[in-house]
Design a protein around this motif. Structure first.
Motif, PDB file in Angstrom:
ATOM      1  N   SER A 108       0.796  -1.229   0.000  1.00 40.60           N
ATOM      2  CA  SER A 108       0.000   0.000   0.000  1.00 40.60           C
ATOM      3  C   SER A 108       0.830   1.281   0.000  1.00 40.60           C
ATOM      4  O   SER A 108       0.298   2.355  -0.295  1.00 40.60           O
ATOM      5  CB  SER A 108      -0.948   0.007   1.203  1.00 40.60           C
ATOM      6  OG  SER A 108      -0.230  -0.012   2.416  1.00 40.60           O
ATOM      7  N   ASN A 149      -5.893  -1.104  -3.429  1.00 38.19           N
ATOM      8  CA  ASN A 149      -6.391  -1.929  -2.345  1.00 38.19           C
ATOM      9  C   ASN A 149      -7.458  -2.894  -2.865  1.00 38.19           C
ATOM     10  O   ASN A 149      -8.187  -2.591  -3.806  1.00 38.19           O
ATOM     11  CB  ASN A 149      -6.973  -1.000  -1.276  1.00 38.19           C
ATOM     12  CG  ASN A 149      -7.559  -1.736  -0.111  1.00 38.19           C
ATOM     13  OD1 ASN A 149      -8.751  -1.993  -0.083  1.00 38.19           O
ATOM     14  ND2 ASN A 149      -6.735  -2.078   0.853  1.00 38.19           N
ATOM     15  N   SER A 151     -10.327  -3.768  -1.727  1.00 34.43           N
ATOM     16  CA  SER A 151     -11.709  -3.273  -1.696  1.00 34.43           C
ATOM     17  C   SER A 151     -11.927  -2.205  -2.766  1.00 34.43           C
ATOM     18  O   SER A 151     -13.004  -2.140  -3.380  1.00 34.43           O
ATOM     19  CB  SER A 151     -12.054  -2.723  -0.310  1.00 34.43           C
ATOM     20  OG  SER A 151     -11.101  -1.771   0.117  1.00 34.43           O
ATOM     21  N   GLN A 177     -16.174  -7.478   3.981  1.00 31.20           N
ATOM     22  CA  GLN A 177     -14.887  -7.970   3.514  1.00 31.20           C
ATOM     23  C   GLN A 177     -14.476  -9.276   4.180  1.00 31.20           C
ATOM     24  O   GLN A 177     -14.636  -9.465   5.394  1.00 31.20           O
ATOM     25  CB  GLN A 177     -13.814  -6.901   3.749  1.00 31.20           C
ATOM     26  CG  GLN A 177     -14.061  -5.654   2.906  1.00 31.20           C
ATOM     27  CD  GLN A 177     -13.009  -4.597   3.077  1.00 31.20           C
ATOM     28  OE1 GLN A 177     -13.323  -3.403   3.151  1.00 31.20           O
ATOM     29  NE2 GLN A 177     -11.736  -4.975   3.125  1.00 31.20           N
ATOM     30  N   ILE A 200     -12.095  -1.449   9.767  1.00 30.04           N
ATOM     31  CA  ILE A 200     -10.844  -2.027   9.259  1.00 30.04           C
ATOM     32  C   ILE A 200      -9.871  -0.871   9.127  1.00 30.04           C
ATOM     33  O   ILE A 200     -10.072   0.021   8.298  1.00 30.04           O
ATOM     34  CB  ILE A 200     -11.037  -2.742   7.909  1.00 30.04           C
ATOM     35  CG1 ILE A 200     -12.124  -3.825   8.025  1.00 30.04           C
ATOM     36  CG2 ILE A 200      -9.728  -3.356   7.441  1.00 30.04           C
ATOM     37  CD1 ILE A 200     -12.490  -4.470   6.703  1.00 30.04           C
ATOM     38  N   GLU A 203      -8.654   1.252   5.895  1.00 27.70           N
ATOM     39  CA  GLU A 203      -9.301   0.777   4.672  1.00 27.70           C
ATOM     40  C   GLU A 203     -10.195   1.852   4.050  1.00 27.70           C
ATOM     41  O   GLU A 203     -10.229   2.012   2.820  1.00 27.70           O
ATOM     42  CB  GLU A 203     -10.124  -0.471   4.991  1.00 27.70           C
ATOM     43  CG  GLU A 203     -10.463  -1.319   3.789  1.00 27.70           C
ATOM     44  CD  GLU A 203      -9.353  -2.272   3.410  1.00 27.70           C
ATOM     45  OE1 GLU A 203      -9.568  -3.074   2.488  1.00 27.70           O
ATOM     46  OE2 GLU A 203      -8.269  -2.220   4.017  1.00 27.70           O
ATOM     47  N   LYS A 206      -8.224   4.457   2.177  1.00 26.70           N
ATOM     48  CA  LYS A 206      -7.685   3.925   0.921  1.00 26.70           C
ATOM     49  C   LYS A 206      -8.753   3.938  -0.169  1.00 26.70           C
ATOM     50  O   LYS A 206      -8.499   4.347  -1.311  1.00 26.70           O
ATOM     51  CB  LYS A 206      -7.160   2.510   1.130  1.00 26.70           C
ATOM     52  CG  LYS A 206      -5.917   2.425   1.994  1.00 26.70           C
ATOM     53  CD  LYS A 206      -5.563   0.974   2.283  1.00 26.70           C
ATOM     54  CE  LYS A 206      -4.418   0.860   3.280  1.00 26.70           C
ATOM     55  NZ  LYS A 206      -4.132  -0.548   3.659  1.00 26.70           N
ATOM     56  N   CYS A 234     -16.160   0.322   6.122  1.00 28.22           N
ATOM     57  CA  CYS A 234     -15.582  -0.985   5.850  1.00 28.22           C
ATOM     58  C   CYS A 234     -15.803  -1.943   7.024  1.00 28.22           C
ATOM     59  O   CYS A 234     -15.543  -1.596   8.173  1.00 28.22           O
ATOM     60  CB  CYS A 234     -14.089  -0.853   5.545  1.00 28.22           C
ATOM     61  SG  CYS A 234     -13.766   0.092   4.033  1.00 28.22           S
ATOM     62  N   HIS A 243     -14.763 -10.068  -1.444  1.00 27.70           N
ATOM     63  CA  HIS A 243     -15.271  -8.832  -0.850  1.00 27.70           C
ATOM     64  C   HIS A 243     -16.576  -8.429  -1.556  1.00 27.70           C
ATOM     65  O   HIS A 243     -16.586  -8.192  -2.765  1.00 27.70           O
ATOM     66  CB  HIS A 243     -14.260  -7.701  -0.992  1.00 27.70           C
ATOM     67  CG  HIS A 243     -13.062  -7.828  -0.113  1.00 27.70           C
ATOM     68  ND1 HIS A 243     -12.922  -8.801   0.841  1.00 27.70           N
ATOM     69  CD2 HIS A 243     -11.921  -7.078  -0.036  1.00 27.70           C
ATOM     70  CE1 HIS A 243     -11.761  -8.655   1.472  1.00 27.70           C
ATOM     71  NE2 HIS A 243     -11.146  -7.614   0.960  1.00 27.70           N
TER      72      HIS A 243
END
Length: 345
Positions: A108, A149, A151, A177, A200, A203, A206, A234, A243
């Motif tokens: 990431s 990412n 997701s 997820q 999360i 997340e 992102k 998330c 997901h």
């Protein structure tokens, strides 16, 4: 003729998926594996706790694991797939790029840097040419390219189809997820069985930032991020893979479920080995897609959608992708194929 590739962080969950997918790949041949110092010098079969449901390829099992340092990676490796933890990737990936290696990275770190391509080949392949800006600014012979990412990568292809057909003003998304997205040690059974975790870490940010960069336009010098307002919530649920996301998209032009379905179905794929013939599948059934039934659509590289409903300002839909295939290892390999096709390796 195949291209020699290496895997940074080869013993982890995504590293193992990379090995599984690269073993039969017609364009790439695994010739180097790296991991932490504690694993360096061991045969891969001894260094990795293999958790994939297919056997370790024999030649990979016998390969010596190297330390994750440019000094220990052979010069004849043309492309590196990175599945390093972001803190490690931030420290070592630039060192490899400085030494002339091209990296297709799932880590990431650097995803939102202005000179780092963040690409989904079917959506924004032209962003790959940001490599030229990166090399000029950083003085590298190599390059770093990122995939989003897991997701984000589930949601953005359908959003790109809607943006092209109707324009996007605002997006709200709530994710469901799978536990594999947290890695093998990320969520314990006592935490997740008979439970859902409505947070999360990192997340949501992102999804909100990466989507704007992916949907942006590249003018040859910089990316102008899309001004769509994205808000994400998330959640971790007790499914193993896949997901599932509930998305509300406010559009600039009027949209009906039938019109949205047509835009999704007709959104083009790309002529690369790992990309599906039809990128986005649209289910008519109101209870699809479902993780257990649909996560392996087109070898886990397709996006499944359904549940299209008209809202006051746009459309509501569900989307699903396999998070460790399309969302991680497969995404990095697809970017590697794009790098090869585009002449960067």
């Amino acid at each position: 003729m195949t291209t020699n590739v290496g895997i940074l962080g080869a013993t982890g969950a995504v590293g193992q998926r990379l090995i599984q997918l690269l073993d039969p790949h017609p364009e790439f041949e695994i010739t180097a594996l790296t991991a932490s110092e504690s694993s360096a010098g061991e045969d891969y079969r001894d260094a990795a706790k293999w958790r994939i449901d297919t056997p370790i390829p024999d030649y990979v099992a016998e390969m010596e694991v190297r330390a994750t340092d440019p000094t220990y990676v052979p010069n004849d490796v043309d492309l590196l797939f990175s599945s390093l933890p972001s803190s490690v990737g931030e420290a070592v990936e630039p060192k490899f790029a400085e030494e002339g290696y091209v990296l297709s990275s799932n880590s990431s770190n650097f995803r939102t840097d202005e000179d780092v391509p963040l690409t989904i080949p079917e959506v924004n392949a032209d962003h790959l040419d940001l490599i030229e800006v990166q090399r000029d600014e950083r003085g590298w012979d190599g390059a770093i390219v990122k995939n989003p990412n897991c997701s984000t990568i589930t949601m953005v292809p359908p959003l790109a189809a809607l943006e092209e057909a109707f324009g996007l003003e605002r997006v709200d998304v709530s994710t469901l997820q799978a536990v594999s997205g947290a890695g093998y040690d990320g969520v314990t059974s006592m935490e997740i069985i008979d439970n859902a975790i409505p947070h999360i870490g990192g997340e949501e940010e992102k999804m909100e930032t990466e989507s704007q960069k992916l949907l942006g336009s590249f003018d040859g010098a910089a990316i102008e991020w899309h001004d769509v307002d994205v808000s994400a919530s998330c959640n971790r649920i007790p499914t193993l893979d896949g997901h599932l996301e509930n998305v509300w998209a406010d559009t600039s032009d009027d949209v009906t479920p039938a019109g949205a379905a047509e835009a999704l179905r007709e959104y083009p794929s790309i002529d690369l080995y790992s990309s599906p013939d039809q990128l986005i599948r649209v289910f008519e059934e109101p209870d699809r897609p479902q993780p257990r039934l649909d996560r392996n659509y087109d070898n886990g590289m397709g996006i499944a959608t359904g549940g299209l409903k008209e809202t006051t300002h746009g459309i509501n839909f569900n989307c699903l992708a396999h998070n460790t295939l399309r969302g991680a290892a497969g995404a990095s390999i697809l970017n590697g194929e794009l790098l090869l096709e585009s002449g960067y390796i």
